[in-house]
Write an enzyme that holds these catalytic residues in place. Sequence first.
Site, PDB file in Angstrom:
ATOM      1  N   CYS A  84       9.831  -5.862   8.387  1.00  0.00           N
ATOM      2  CA  CYS A  84       9.392  -4.199   8.193  1.00  0.00           C
ATOM      3  C   CYS A  84       9.251  -3.485   9.383  1.00  0.00           C
ATOM      4  O   CYS A  84      10.108  -3.202  10.014  1.00  0.00           O
ATOM      5  CB  CYS A  84       8.170  -4.102   7.028  1.00  0.00           C
ATOM      6  SG  CYS A  84       7.879  -2.593   6.678  1.00  0.00           S
ATOM      7  N   HIS A 177       9.465  -7.548   2.826  1.00  0.00           N
ATOM      8  CA  HIS A 177       8.507  -8.719   3.181  1.00  0.00           C
ATOM      9  C   HIS A 177       8.856  -9.830   2.586  1.00  0.00           C
ATOM     10  O   HIS A 177       8.521 -10.102   1.237  1.00  0.00           O
ATOM     11  CB  HIS A 177       7.033  -8.196   2.703  1.00  0.00           C
ATOM     12  CG  HIS A 177       6.597  -7.131   3.387  1.00  0.00           C
ATOM     13  ND1 HIS A 177       5.821  -7.227   4.691  1.00  0.00           N
ATOM     14  CD2 HIS A 177       6.829  -5.584   3.315  1.00  0.00           C
ATOM     15  CE1 HIS A 177       5.469  -6.157   5.162  1.00  0.00           C
ATOM     16  NE2 HIS A 177       5.891  -5.009   4.465  1.00  0.00           N
ATOM     17  N   GLU A 179       7.461 -12.706   2.925  1.00  0.00           N
ATOM     18  CA  GLU A 179       6.437 -13.587   2.692  1.00  0.00           C
ATOM     19  C   GLU A 179       5.300 -13.351   1.134  1.00  0.00           C
ATOM     20  O   GLU A 179       4.684 -14.093   0.843  1.00  0.00           O
ATOM     21  CB  GLU A 179       5.349 -13.334   3.862  1.00  0.00           C
ATOM     22  CG  GLU A 179       4.573 -12.069   3.916  1.00  0.00           C
ATOM     23  CD  GLU A 179       5.407 -10.910   4.719  1.00  0.00           C
ATOM     24  OE1 GLU A 179       4.889  -9.802   5.052  1.00  0.00           O
ATOM     25  OE2 GLU A 179       6.789 -11.086   4.723  1.00  0.00           O
TER      26      GLU A 179
END
Length: 516
Positions: A84, A177, A179
Amino acid sequence: MATSLQSVIVLDFGSQYTQLIARRIREIGIYSEIFPYHTKAETIRAHQPKAIILSGGPNSVYDEKAFMPDPEVFSLGVPVLGICYGLQAIAKHFGGNVESSSKQEFGRAKMLVNHDESESLLFRDIPDSDVWMSHGDKVTQLPEGFRVTASTANAEVCAIESFGSKAALKVYGLQFHPEVQHSLYGKQLLSNFLIDIAGITPDWSPKSFIQHQIEEIKRVAGDSTVVCGISGGVDSTVAAVLVSKAIGDKLHCVFVDNGLLRKDEAVKVMEFLKPLGLNISLVDASDLFLGRLKGVASPEKKRKIIGRTFIQVFEKNIHDEKFLVQGTLYPDVIESVSVKGPSETIKSHHNVGGLPKRMKLKLIEPLRELFKDEVRAVGRELGIAEDILMRHPFPGPGLAVRVLGSLTRERLDVLRDADQIFIDELKSSGLYSKVWQAFSVLLPVQSVGVMGDKRTYENVLALRAVESTDGMTADWAHLPHDFLAKVSNRIINEVRGINRVVYDISSKPPATIEWE
C-alpha cells in the site's frame, strides 16, 4: 533472537495492519521484527535480515513531510516488498509519480494478474482473486525499470516489480493488503516473496523459541536467584514456567492477593499452578489494598494506589534476588516505539516502568518477542494445561476498574457473584473459548425496578464480551439473545443488589475493552 534464525524486518509507516504483517510472516514459520520506518540502513544491516517489508500507512507520499525510508534500504542487497503506502514510497523513491485518486478503493476488489508478462515469481500459482484495498492515492507513472504485474478496476497499478536492468534489486510493490484475510491468496503471496524470492528457509517455531530462550536465560541469570510476580494469567504463567525450565528452583514466584481478584481466584490459581512445579509464595495483602482504596472513585487514583501498594508488598517479599521476570509481550514493545521519529518521547509500558530503581533488579522478559497467540503456542509446547492458556485477559488493577465509582468490599462482592454467573454460563454454553474476553462491570448508578410487587432502587450491571485476536482492536461479541436473557435472569434473581442488566455493544475503537 538467535542469530541462526533467518529473519524479516517490517518497517512501520503507521498502518493499523503492521502487526498483522509480522504475525502472518511468523505463521509461515519465519521470524519477523517491526522497526520504525526511519530506522537507518546500517541498523537494519546489523540485524542481517533476509528480506524487508514496507508497511502501509495513513499519509500521502507527496506530502511535504511524507514518511520515507532511508534510501540506502534499497541498497542492502535483500529483496524489498512494499505494501500500500510502501508501494507508493517505492514508486516515489525510484522516480515514479503518485497522485490522489478520484476513485478511492476501500474493501474488497477483484485483482487481475497480468499474465501477458513473463511469469512473476511473486504471483506464481496465484490466480485472479479478491484482495483487500485501503487507499486514496495511486501510482500514475511507473518508475523506470518497473513493470505492472496486477491491476483492479480502479487501480491500473495494483502490483509492480523491478525488471530488466533493475531486476537484480528484487523490489516489489502491492497496492492491496496481502496480510488481511480478505485477500484470498495473501498468505501464499507472502510465502512466494519470502521463500521463493528471498530464499528463506522457515525455521521459526515455538520449539525453537523455547530452546533459544532457555539458553539465553541461563546465560543472563547465571547462578543468581530470580523473582517473578505471578498472577495466574497466561503471560506470567508461561514466562514463569519458561524461566523455571532454565534455572529450576532458583526462581521464586510471588502471588499477591490484593483483594481485587475474581471469586475464589487466589485458591483457584494456587491449585492450577501447583502441578507446574513452581516455587510460589502466596501473600494475602487484601486488607492493605482495600483499606487504601476505600471510598476512592477516580480510576486514575485507584491505579496509582494499587501500583504503589503492590510495589511496597512486592519489595517486602524480595530477598537476595538479582533479576525480575516480567511477561512483557511484543505488542508492548512495539507500542513503546514511535513511528513519528527518533525525537518523539518513548512511551514507558506499565510492565517495565513501575518498580523503584533502588531495588536494583535487572529484567528478564522471555516473551518480549511474542504475540499473544504465540505465547499460547509456547505454553502448549511447555505442557501447560489448556484451561490456563485459554483464560481471558484480566487487568492489572483487577476488579478495581470494573467497579466504577467508589470502591467498597460490598460492591466488590456483588460484582464477583454476578461475574461468576456470567463466566459459568459462557463455559457451560460452549461460548467461553469463542470470545477474546468477557466480564461484568458494576456501574455507579441505580435504577428503579419491581421485585415481588415492591419497588426497588438498586444497582445496574453491564455485561461485556468482545471478539479479538490481540486486544489491539475488538468487536463486541454477538452472543445469542436467549443466552443473554438467561444470564440476566440469573443475576437479578441470585445476586442481591442488582435489578437491571445491560449488554455493552461498543467496539474498540472508539471504546476501549475495559470501562476504566
